[in-house]
Design a protein around this motif. Sequence first.
Motif, PDB file in Angstrom:
ATOM      1  N   ARG B  45       9.373  12.649 -24.912  1.00 48.22           N
ATOM      2  CA  ARG B  45       9.867  12.906 -26.542  1.00 48.22           C
ATOM      3  C   ARG B  45      11.595  12.236 -26.424  1.00 48.22           C
ATOM      4  NH1 ARG B  45       6.697  13.020 -30.781  1.00 48.22           N
ATOM      5  NH2 ARG B  45       7.955  15.047 -31.885  1.00 48.22           N
ATOM      6  N   ALA B  48      13.020   9.331 -24.248  1.00 45.82           N
ATOM      7  CA  ALA B  48      13.068   8.620 -25.118  1.00 45.82           C
ATOM      8  C   ALA B  48      13.813   8.706 -26.504  1.00 45.82           C
ATOM      9  CB  ALA B  48      11.186   8.124 -25.563  1.00 45.82           C
ATOM     10  N   GLY B  49      14.515   9.539 -27.122  1.00 44.24           N
ATOM     11  CA  GLY B  49      14.829   8.950 -27.877  1.00 44.24           C
ATOM     12  C   GLY B  49      14.455   9.660 -29.194  1.00 44.24           C
ATOM     13  N   ILE B  50      12.860  10.134 -29.636  1.00 47.03           N
ATOM     14  CA  ILE B  50      12.488  10.142 -30.369  1.00 47.03           C
ATOM     15  C   ILE B  50      12.138  11.011 -30.991  1.00 47.03           C
ATOM     16  CG2 ILE B  50       9.658  11.173 -31.250  1.00 47.03           C
ATOM     17  CD1 ILE B  50       8.647   9.620 -28.741  1.00 47.03           C
ATOM     18  N   ILE B  51      13.059  11.939 -29.978  1.00 47.43           N
ATOM     19  CA  ILE B  51      13.855  13.403 -31.387  1.00 47.43           C
ATOM     20  C   ILE B  51      14.506  14.080 -29.961  1.00 47.43           C
ATOM     21  CG2 ILE B  51      11.647  14.627 -32.200  1.00 47.43           C
ATOM     22  CD1 ILE B  51      10.968  16.387 -28.922  1.00 47.43           C
ATOM     23  N   PHE B  78       7.576   3.254 -24.895  1.00 48.96           N
ATOM     24  CA  PHE B  78       7.038   4.727 -24.607  1.00 48.96           C
ATOM     25  C   PHE B  78       5.604   4.669 -25.562  1.00 48.96           C
ATOM     26  CE2 PHE B  78       6.332   8.017 -27.513  1.00 48.96           C
ATOM     27  CZ  PHE B  78       6.198   9.106 -25.777  1.00 48.96           C
ATOM     28  N   PRO B  80       2.814   6.387 -26.471  1.00 55.14           N
ATOM     29  CA  PRO B  80       1.984   7.719 -26.222  1.00 55.14           C
ATOM     30  C   PRO B  80       0.338   7.544 -25.907  1.00 55.14           C
ATOM     31  CG  PRO B  80       2.331   6.269 -28.755  1.00 55.14           C
ATOM     32  CD  PRO B  80       2.698   5.944 -27.247  1.00 55.14           C
ATOM     33  N   ARG B  84      -0.369   4.783 -32.051  1.00 49.63           N
ATOM     34  CA  ARG B  84       0.126   4.646 -33.204  1.00 49.63           C
ATOM     35  C   ARG B  84       0.051   3.415 -33.796  1.00 49.63           C
ATOM     36  NH1 ARG B  84      -0.921   9.245 -35.130  1.00 49.63           N
ATOM     37  NH2 ARG B  84       0.378  11.110 -34.718  1.00 49.63           N
ATOM     38  N   LEU B  85      -0.746   3.093 -34.425  1.00 47.88           N
ATOM     39  CA  LEU B  85      -0.442   1.144 -34.764  1.00 47.88           C
ATOM     40  C   LEU B  85      -0.478   1.074 -36.088  1.00 47.88           C
ATOM     41  CD1 LEU B  85      -3.508   0.202 -32.496  1.00 47.88           C
ATOM     42  CD2 LEU B  85      -1.352  -0.236 -32.387  1.00 47.88           C
ATOM     43  N   PHE B  86       0.054  -0.133 -37.019  1.00 47.05           N
ATOM     44  CA  PHE B  86      -0.131  -0.389 -38.164  1.00 47.05           C
ATOM     45  C   PHE B  86      -2.035  -0.454 -38.583  1.00 47.05           C
ATOM     46  CE2 PHE B  86       4.499  -0.165 -36.648  1.00 47.05           C
ATOM     47  CZ  PHE B  86       4.900   0.349 -37.526  1.00 47.05           C
TER      48      PHE B  86
END
Lengths: 597, 243
Positions: B45, B48-51, B78, B80, B84-86
């Motif tokens: 994370r 990938a620049g998420i945190i 990235f 996961p 994570r989908l809409f």
Amino acid sequence: MIGALLYLRLTSLKNLVLSRVRRLRQPKYLVGALVGAVYFYFVVFQRAVHAGRLPAAGTRHPAVLPADLLPTLVTLGALVLLVIATLSWILPDGRAGLTFTEAEIAFLFPAPVRRRTLIYYKLVNSQFAILFTAALITLLTGSWSFLGGSALYHLLGWWLILATLNLHFMGASFVITRLMDNGITPWRRRLIILGLIVLVAGVMLAWLGRDLRAPTAPGTDLATFQSTSAYLRALAGRVNAVLASGPLPWLLLPAKLVLGPFFAPNGPAFLSALGPALLVFAAHLLWVVRFEVSFEDASIAKSEKRAARVAAVREGNWRAARGALKARPGPFRLASTGRPELAFLWKNLLSTFPVFRPRTLAIGAVLIIAGYRWVARDPDYRDFLPAFTVVAFITAGYTLFLGPQLARQDLRSDLGNSDILKTYPLHGWQVVLGEMLTPIAILSGVLWLALLTLLLAFHPQSLTWLTAPVRFTLAAGLVPVLPLVCALQLLVPNAAALLFPAWVQTMRNRSERGIEVVGQRIIFLAGQLLVVALALLPAALGAGLLIFATQWLIGPVAAIAFASVAVLVILAAEVGCGLWWLGQRFEAFDLSAELRP
Amino acid sequence: MIEVSGLSKRYGDFTAVRDLSFTVGPGEVLGLVGPNGAGKTTSLRCLAGIIPATAGTCRIAGHDITADPVAAKRALAFFPDEPRLFDYLTVRQHLAFVARIYGVGDHEALAEPLLVELEIADKADQLPGELSRGMKQKLAIACGLLHSPQVMFFDEPLTGLDPLGIRRMKDSILKRAHAGAAIVLSSHLLHLLEEVCSHVLILKKGEKIADGTLADVSARFSKGEANVSLEEIFLRATGDSET
């Protein structure tokens, strides 16, 4: 076994209360609870108690309702119950499924528990919710003092009504399942029931036709009544005559018995009505517990759906919460290249109701203009024009103040996807702006329609300065300003979501109930209004000063136009600063850190 | 392609990742392994620049993920562990949305073969709610691959896939590596890593225990034995081996 199940229920309840009390040690919940308690005290309890709407048990209200109208009211209430009960036989299209939580299903279904025990558990379990609902309704309908009786009778009356209805729904679903097992499809069942309804209605009409042929007594022509009370009495007489005809009294009898305690004006009447009502309740109970039908499969499916719905609501995804989602075309064609923020608008518009489309705005505008022209043209209807302005003002007020709390298709509902959003090659402010575009568009659309209505219909004679050119200039100035005002409003809850994700109820698996949550929402609303008022102050002051200083030189129309541009610039700068700052916050946002204990 | 130097991530007093350094070149697949809580996901994370990392630097395709995150993120994807989908976008609409975000022109021409490769072409007009977990995982991967990233981070990519899906996924990862992508793959499926990875990095309690090619790491922990499995190496490296 039922003892173990009751232990589960009571222990869960106790632990729930304890955890709620324990979390009050955290300031965010304590403050929320205090504000929520003050709100409930002043808005609900104090008003009810001080207005004498919630008398102690046993005390009697002066019955305002004439005694001869009470039977009509009871009969009408029974008719409503009959309709509700009938619908429970028509509407369901699936098998019987009792509502269990996923944990209850995981632990109880494989356990050596008899089917009947599960039903008893479910019934006992549901009584907590029913009693709470009954108490709430009693509190909220405290003003129905014209019915007589007392709060205690009403509370018990509501409980009997709701509990019996609950049993009836359960029983009906069991029978429907049995019918399905025997090959009777939902549509066939519906046809049979509708056939029965038509038959009863036919008998009723025949009966009424015979009765109504009797000459009308002098003075009972409804149109001739001047006094409301006399009119009501005559109307009640007619209704009674209709509802007492044919087989209807027999059909209404069980419902009337259930309603008896609620409408009892005093103690003895309550006690005498309680027996028959409990008999109906007991009959329903026997029906439900003795009816052998499989409910396990449907219960599992129901609990999964319920869990998904709860999760969707907690994420602010109301569309998903309404039930199964259906794929539908995008709100507009999304080109592969262009401003990426528009992709969020496109995505989030898909997450909300399909009515929020540009064409809806156009249709709304056309309807308002056509409606205004029709009303304004006819002198008989012109008096209704003030009503237009009142509706427009109320709509605009609600949209401005409450709209940002309701339109949540922004970071608040997408924060759970922040891991993915943060991998996109976008600056933080772009993500925040993109996410906020949908509520801005929705709220601006509503405000523009209200503005159009006001532009057309609001020209009071007393405001001589509000000439047509001034109104048009004001409206033209407000058209670009309103989206910025909405953006300012929306910055606050979105900032709250990023700064206090645990406060804003957007996270998965977060409880959303309790007096403290109500208090938190009140605090947020107040905070939002305060911040927006402060943010609007420079623009309002600037506009006021500009108009005051320039209208003598360039006239009011040009001064308003000039001031509108100034307001636009100030608000755009404020929104820009807000977006930049929030973007920074978003880039630094670490959901995993927020969720660490 | 991926250059990590002195990467650390702290949560208050707790250090999740400590002073992590490694590089992954074009065409290399690095397997990131470690026990639960070793800091694998946190590392990915951060990369990938998420945190934001607490300390250290990470360069993706030459761009510093902290100083120039937009350019770095344009080059990476990235994936996961949990897709994570809409909920309200169909498979095709997901791809249209991602194409706009990454500015992928004429994305339909790229999307169709991708959907075919991942065997979800027949689900193109379905919502995530209508897809199995494996299908959702494939959709998330299709979204990540649409902009042809040079760097890919996979966090447990095979969870929920059937055996054929696992085989296809392995082929897909190797195909991207052969095309020059730098890939970091975190998984507990050590036999998979043996098949796919050219390099391995073992993490324990946030610290690097060993890294290098599979042969290098194997030589370090094999005690002279031949044909020691990655599983055995892992157990010895993390101190959980009973041997």
